[in-house]
Design a protein around this motif. Structure first.
Motif, short mmCIF file in Angstrom:
data_model
loop_
_atom_site.label_atom_id
_atom_site.label_comp_id
_atom_site.label_asym_id
_atom_site.label_seq_id
_atom_site.Cartn_x
_atom_site.Cartn_y
_atom_site.Cartn_z
N MET A 56 0.84 -1.18 0.00
CA MET A 56 0.00 0.00 0.00
C MET A 56 0.89 1.24 0.00
SD MET A 56 -3.06 -0.97 -0.06
CE MET A 56 -4.54 -0.64 0.79
N ALA A 57 0.41 2.24 -0.72
CA ALA A 57 1.13 3.51 -0.80
C ALA A 57 0.26 4.61 -0.20
CB ALA A 57 1.44 3.84 -2.26
N SER A 58 0.91 5.63 0.32
CA SER A 58 0.21 6.74 0.95
C SER A 58 -0.02 7.86 -0.06
CB SER A 58 1.03 7.26 2.12
OG SER A 58 0.38 8.33 2.74
N TYR A 59 -1.25 8.35 -0.14
CA TYR A 59 -1.63 9.43 -1.04
C TYR A 59 -2.25 10.55 -0.23
CZ TYR A 59 -0.91 6.27 -4.96
OH TYR A 59 -0.35 5.42 -5.88
N ARG A 60 -2.16 11.77 -0.77
CA ARG A 60 -2.78 12.93 -0.13
C ARG A 60 -3.57 13.71 -1.16
NH1 ARG A 60 1.85 15.21 3.95
NH2 ARG A 60 1.53 13.56 5.47
N ILE A 61 -4.75 14.15 -0.74
CA ILE A 61 -5.59 15.00 -1.58
C ILE A 61 -5.50 16.41 -1.03
CG2 ILE A 61 -7.94 15.49 -2.35
CD1 ILE A 61 -8.55 12.49 -1.83
N ARG B 198 -7.23 15.16 2.91
CA ARG B 198 -7.18 13.84 3.56
C ARG B 198 -5.99 13.03 3.05
NH1 ARG B 198 -12.03 12.50 0.23
NH2 ARG B 198 -13.06 13.41 1.98
N ASP B 199 -5.61 12.07 3.88
CA ASP B 199 -4.62 11.06 3.53
C ASP B 199 -5.38 9.77 3.27
OD1 ASP B 199 -2.26 12.59 4.04
OD2 ASP B 199 -2.55 12.26 6.18
N MET B 200 -4.85 8.94 2.38
CA MET B 200 -5.46 7.64 2.15
C MET B 200 -4.40 6.66 1.67
SD MET B 200 -7.75 8.45 -1.19
CE MET B 200 -7.05 9.20 -2.64
N ASP B 201 -4.58 5.41 1.98
CA ASP B 201 -3.68 4.36 1.53
C ASP B 201 -4.35 3.61 0.39
OD1 ASP B 201 -1.63 4.86 3.37
OD2 ASP B 201 -2.69 3.72 4.92
N CYS B 202 -3.59 3.40 -0.69
CA CYS B 202 -4.12 2.73 -1.88
C CYS B 202 -3.07 1.80 -2.45
CB CYS B 202 -4.51 3.76 -2.94
SG CYS B 202 -5.73 4.94 -2.38
N ALA B 203 -3.53 0.84 -3.24
CA ALA B 203 -2.63 -0.11 -3.87
C ALA B 203 -1.81 0.53 -5.00
CB ALA B 203 -3.41 -1.30 -4.42
N GLY B 204 -2.29 1.61 -5.57
CA GLY B 204 -1.59 2.28 -6.67
C GLY B 204 -2.34 3.51 -7.12
N VAL C 251 -6.95 7.44 -7.70
CA VAL C 251 -7.77 8.31 -8.56
C VAL C 251 -9.24 7.91 -8.46
CG1 VAL C 251 -8.26 9.00 -10.94
CG2 VAL C 251 -5.88 8.89 -10.13
N GLU C 252 -9.53 6.62 -8.46
CA GLU C 252 -10.91 6.16 -8.34
C GLU C 252 -11.53 6.62 -7.02
OE1 GLU C 252 -10.80 1.92 -8.90
OE2 GLU C 252 -10.39 2.12 -11.05
N GLY D 55 -8.20 20.68 -7.22
CA GLY D 55 -7.08 20.33 -6.36
C GLY D 55 -6.09 19.40 -7.01
N GLU D 56 -5.28 18.75 -6.17
CA GLU D 56 -4.22 17.88 -6.64
C GLU D 56 -4.17 16.60 -5.81
OE1 GLU D 56 -0.64 20.22 -6.35
OE2 GLU D 56 -1.21 21.44 -8.08
N LEU D 57 -3.65 15.54 -6.44
CA LEU D 57 -3.43 14.26 -5.79
C LEU D 57 -1.94 14.00 -5.78
CD1 LEU D 57 -4.53 11.57 -4.63
CD2 LEU D 57 -4.63 10.73 -6.99
N TRP D 58 -1.39 13.71 -4.61
CA TRP D 58 0.05 13.49 -4.44
C TRP D 58 0.33 12.13 -3.83
CZ3 TRP D 58 4.10 16.87 -5.58
CH2 TRP D 58 3.72 18.11 -6.07
N ASN D 59 1.46 11.55 -4.22
CA ASN D 59 1.99 10.32 -3.63
C ASN D 59 3.39 10.68 -3.15
OD1 ASN D 59 3.70 7.54 -4.85
ND2 ASN D 59 2.37 7.40 -3.09
N GLY D 60 3.53 10.96 -1.86
CA GLY D 60 4.80 11.46 -1.34
C GLY D 60 5.11 12.80 -2.00
N GLY D 61 6.30 12.93 -2.58
CA GLY D 61 6.68 14.15 -3.27
C GLY D 61 6.36 14.15 -4.75
N ARG D 62 5.58 13.16 -5.20
CA ARG D 62 5.26 13.03 -6.63
C ARG D 62 3.82 13.46 -6.89
NH1 ARG D 62 2.82 8.97 -9.77
NH2 ARG D 62 2.48 7.72 -7.90
N LEU D 63 3.67 14.43 -7.78
CA LEU D 63 2.33 14.84 -8.21
C LEU D 63 1.76 13.76 -9.11
CD1 LEU D 63 0.05 16.94 -8.50
CD2 LEU D 63 1.36 17.92 -10.41
N VAL D 64 0.63 13.19 -8.71
CA VAL D 64 -0.04 12.17 -9.52
C VAL D 64 -0.88 12.85 -10.59
CG1 VAL D 64 -1.66 10.24 -9.49
CG2 VAL D 64 -0.05 10.56 -7.60
N GLY D 65 -1.57 13.94 -10.22
CA GLY D 65 -2.38 14.67 -11.18
C GLY D 65 -3.23 15.72 -10.50
N ARG D 66 -3.95 16.44 -11.34
CA ARG D 66 -4.83 17.52 -10.87
C ARG D 66 -6.27 17.21 -11.25
NH1 ARG D 66 -0.08 20.16 -12.50
NH2 ARG D 66 0.77 21.44 -10.81
#
Length: 67
Positions: free
Chosen positions: A1-6, A19-25, A30-31, A43-54
Motif C-alpha cells: 500500500m502507498a500513501s496518497y494525499r488529496i 485527507r490522507d489515504m492508503d491505496c494499492a496504486g 484516482v478512483e 485540487g491535486e493528488l500526491w503520492n509522497g513528493g510526486r504529483l499524480v495529477g490535478r
C-alpha cells in the motif's frame, strides 16, 4: 500500500490538505478521489513528493506528465 494525499485549492489559490489515504496504486487512488469528490473544488493528488495529477472543479482528472 502507498500513501496518497488529496489537496484542495483554498483561499488565495493555496493548496490545503483534505485527507490522507492508503491505496494499492495510482489507479485506485484516482478512483477513490473521484468517488468522494462532489463539492466542486479543484485540487491535486500526491503520492509522497510526486504529483499524480490535478482535478478540476468539474471533477475531470488530468494525470501529471510522467505519471
Amino acid at each position: 500500500m502507498a500513501s496518497y494525499r488529496i489537496y484542495y485549492v483554498g483561499a488565495g489559490g493555496r493548496l490545503r490538505l483534505d485527507r490522507d489515504m492508503d491505496c494499492a496504486g495510482d489507479r485506485e487512488a484516482v478512483e477513490k478521489l473521484l468517488d468522494r469528490r462532489a463539492d466542486g473544488r479543484a485540487g491535486e493528488l500526491w503520492n509522497g513528493g510526486r504529483l499524480v495529477g490535478r482535478f478540476s472543479k468539474l471533477g475531470l482528472f488530468t494525470p501529471a506528465v510522467g505519471s
